[in-house]
Design an enzyme around this catalytic site. Structure first.
Site, PDB file in Angstrom:
ATOM      1  N   HIS A 240      41.901  39.826  42.606  1.00 43.79           N
ATOM      2  CA  HIS A 240      41.256  40.909  43.358  1.00 43.79           C
ATOM      3  C   HIS A 240      40.273  40.353  44.388  1.00 43.79           C
ATOM      4  O   HIS A 240      39.971  39.155  44.389  1.00 43.79           O
ATOM      5  CB  HIS A 240      40.524  41.865  42.407  1.00 43.79           C
ATOM      6  CG  HIS A 240      39.352  41.248  41.710  1.00 43.79           C
ATOM      7  ND1 HIS A 240      39.489  40.354  40.660  1.00 43.79           N
ATOM      8  CD2 HIS A 240      38.014  41.367  41.911  1.00 43.79           C
ATOM      9  CE1 HIS A 240      38.308  39.958  40.245  1.00 43.79           C
ATOM     10  NE2 HIS A 240      37.378  40.549  41.001  1.00 43.79           N
TER      11      HIS A 240
ATOM     12  N   HIS B 108      40.084  36.235  43.890  1.00 43.88           N
ATOM     13  CA  HIS B 108      39.729  35.436  42.715  1.00 43.88           C
ATOM     14  C   HIS B 108      40.228  36.116  41.443  1.00 43.88           C
ATOM     15  O   HIS B 108      40.604  37.299  41.456  1.00 43.88           O
ATOM     16  CB  HIS B 108      38.228  35.164  42.656  1.00 43.88           C
ATOM     17  CG  HIS B 108      37.382  36.385  42.652  1.00 43.88           C
ATOM     18  ND1 HIS B 108      37.142  37.146  43.781  1.00 43.88           N
ATOM     19  CD2 HIS B 108      36.721  37.008  41.651  1.00 43.88           C
ATOM     20  CE1 HIS B 108      36.372  38.163  43.480  1.00 43.88           C
ATOM     21  NE2 HIS B 108      36.109  38.111  42.191  1.00 43.88           N
TER      22      HIS B 108
ATOM     23  N   ARG C  37      26.042  37.800  38.740  1.00 44.31           N
ATOM     24  CA  ARG C  37      26.689  37.904  40.064  1.00 44.31           C
ATOM     25  C   ARG C  37      25.853  38.735  41.028  1.00 44.31           C
ATOM     26  O   ARG C  37      25.390  39.820  40.683  1.00 44.31           O
ATOM     27  CB  ARG C  37      28.071  38.554  39.912  1.00 44.31           C
ATOM     28  CG  ARG C  37      28.947  38.377  41.143  1.00 44.31           C
ATOM     29  CD  ARG C  37      30.250  39.143  41.014  1.00 44.31           C
ATOM     30  NE  ARG C  37      30.092  40.519  41.411  1.00 44.31           N
ATOM     31  CZ  ARG C  37      31.079  41.410  41.441  1.00 44.31           C
ATOM     32  NH1 ARG C  37      32.306  41.051  41.098  1.00 44.31           N
ATOM     33  NH2 ARG C  37      30.871  42.642  41.822  1.00 44.31           N
TER      34      ARG C  37
HETATM   35  C1  SIN Z   1      34.393  38.597  39.226  1.00 44.68           C
HETATM   36  O1  SIN Z   1      35.527  39.003  39.292  1.00 44.68           O
HETATM   37  O2  SIN Z   1      33.566  38.879  40.076  1.00 44.68           O
HETATM   38  C2  SIN Z   1      33.970  37.697  38.086  1.00 44.68           C
HETATM   39  C3  SIN Z   1      34.646  36.390  38.134  1.00 44.68           C
HETATM   40  C4  SIN Z   1      34.372  35.558  36.926  1.00 44.68           C
HETATM   41  O3  SIN Z   1      33.686  36.013  36.002  1.00 44.68           O
HETATM   42  O4  SIN Z   1      34.833  34.433  36.883  1.00 44.68           O
END
Ligand code: SIN
Length: 281
Positions: free
Chosen positions: A100, A257, A272
């Protein structure tokens, strides 16, 4: 172009670079300029051993632009700007466990996301990235021309809505919520010109894209699935193995990612921050 004040090592030929020789709390102006250039050049940049406090994490994010607070993630207590990406030992689903692009469901999607590792499993829990520059550039001329004229619908509803993928269950409770904040469909061009690099990138993603504008879901599905298979070819991707204090900063306009969910029975906690972006053309 070479770098003089930081060390930059590409992770793969597809995307990603690991940067060393910097302390993100004390970047000189020249280091800052080079970190910025590496971000634009490589789509995602990685740093090790940056044990930032929440305040330092916020300060670093604000150097890039205003913070775009995610309306669905549970924030870190006392820090509404920081979203928790958490999976407890007993939980089965993870957050971000499919390809996504963050916030493509917004009219002005977040430009980038800064993820800081707080607790990581002994094994597993890597994050994978795919370059949407590389994916676009490897398409045939004919398909590139077809896509140039198209827009696509993206939505938050099937993921964060009351009946969506992250609907409230014992497994998700406390991690993702606010289904009432769903805003529904937005459209973006299928091929965007990156506002900083000037390069073209594919801008649809399996997480949030619903269909092409003016096409039904059934008509859109075969072409979207073809693009998704194509865009995740191994040579367009890289994979980051987390260590505590590591930080990744990815460009949502140039990459997808995927958070690997291969560490059941272990805990993983990430912080995040999403940096605000602009409408895409
Ligand atoms: C996300 O999709 O923003 C999280 C990615 C992750 O936890 O590695």
């Amino acid at each position: 172009m070479t770098y003089e004040t930081i060390q930059v090592r590409r992770v793969t030929g597809g995307c990603g670079a690991e940067i060393s020789g910097v302390d993100l709390t004390r970047l000189s102006n020249r280091q800052w300029d080079e970190v910025r250039r590496a971000f634009v050049d490589h789509g995602v940049i990685f740093f090790r051993d940056q044990d930032l406090s929440p305040e330092q994490h916020i300060q670093f994010a604000r150097r890039w632009g205003p913070i775009d607070i995610n309306r669905f993630f549970t924030p870190v207590e006392g820090y509404p700007e920081i979203a928790e990406v958490r999976k407890e030992k007993a939980q089965k689903t993870n957050i971000g466990g499919g390809w996504h692009t963050d916030h493509s469901y917004d009219p002005a999607p977040a430009m980038g996301s800064i993820l800081l590792a707080r607790e990581v499993p002994d094994e597993g829990g890597d994050t994978l990235f795919a370059s949407m520059y590389a994916a676009y550039e490897a398409l045939s001329d004919g398909l590139r021309q077809t896509l140039e004229g198209l827009r696509a619908i993206h939505s938050d509803e099937h993921v964060f809505g009351a009946k969506g993928y992250h609907k409230q269950t014992a497994d998700t409770v406390g991690r993702i919520g606010n289904a009432h904040a769903v805003r529904g469909d937005v459209t973006h061009p299928v091929v965007i010109t990156h506002p900083e690099s000037g390069r073209k990138a594919l801008y649809v993603n399996p997480g949030f894209t619903v269909r092409f504008d003016g096409w039904s879901e059934a008509d859109s599905k075969p072409l979207l699935e073809h693009l998704y298979r194509h865009a995740t070819r191994p040579e367009f991707t890289c994979r980051f193995r987390w260590t505590p204090g590591a930080l990744a900063f990815w460009d949502n306009r140039a990459t997808w990612h995927y958070a690997a969910n291969d560490y059941h029975g272990e805990q993983r906690l990430m912080h995040r921050i999403t940096v605000a972006g602009c409408t895409l053309s």
